[in-house]
Design a protein around this motif. Structure first.
Motif: not given
Length: 88
Positions: A28-37
């Motif tokens: 799945e598309a996982n975005h970092c909870p800290s930086c959003g990348r």
């Protein structure tokens, strides 16, 4: 007056009791909870953001840690194939 934190009262911190834990979901598309990348270095147990090094546990490895898991059954093992030759 502020409520006492769980660390101040001597209790161990367990984020699962808060009801929301972020996991890395494979496929799945996982975005970092800290930086959003969304660039990840994925290991066997954890995934780490390639930019800010935030680590998330893998979703499919819940409950599996670094220690061995032993399963004990109460029935003895039965031989497969009807037994072998007997020596008299």
């Amino acid at each position: 007056m502020r409520p006492a934190s769980s660390l101040a009262t001597g209790q161990s911190f367990d984020p699962a009791l808060r009801g929301y834990i972020i996991h890395y979901h494979v496929g799945e598309a996982n975005h970092c909870p800290s930086c959003g990348r969304s660039q990840w270095l994925v290991g066997r147990i954890m995934a780490e953001c390639a930019y800010c090094e935030t680590a998330l546990p893998l979703e499919n490895n819940r409950g599996v840690g670094a220690c061995a898991r032993f399963v004990r059954t109460h029935a003895p093992a039965q031989p497969v194939g009807g037994g072998g030759p007997t020596i008299a």
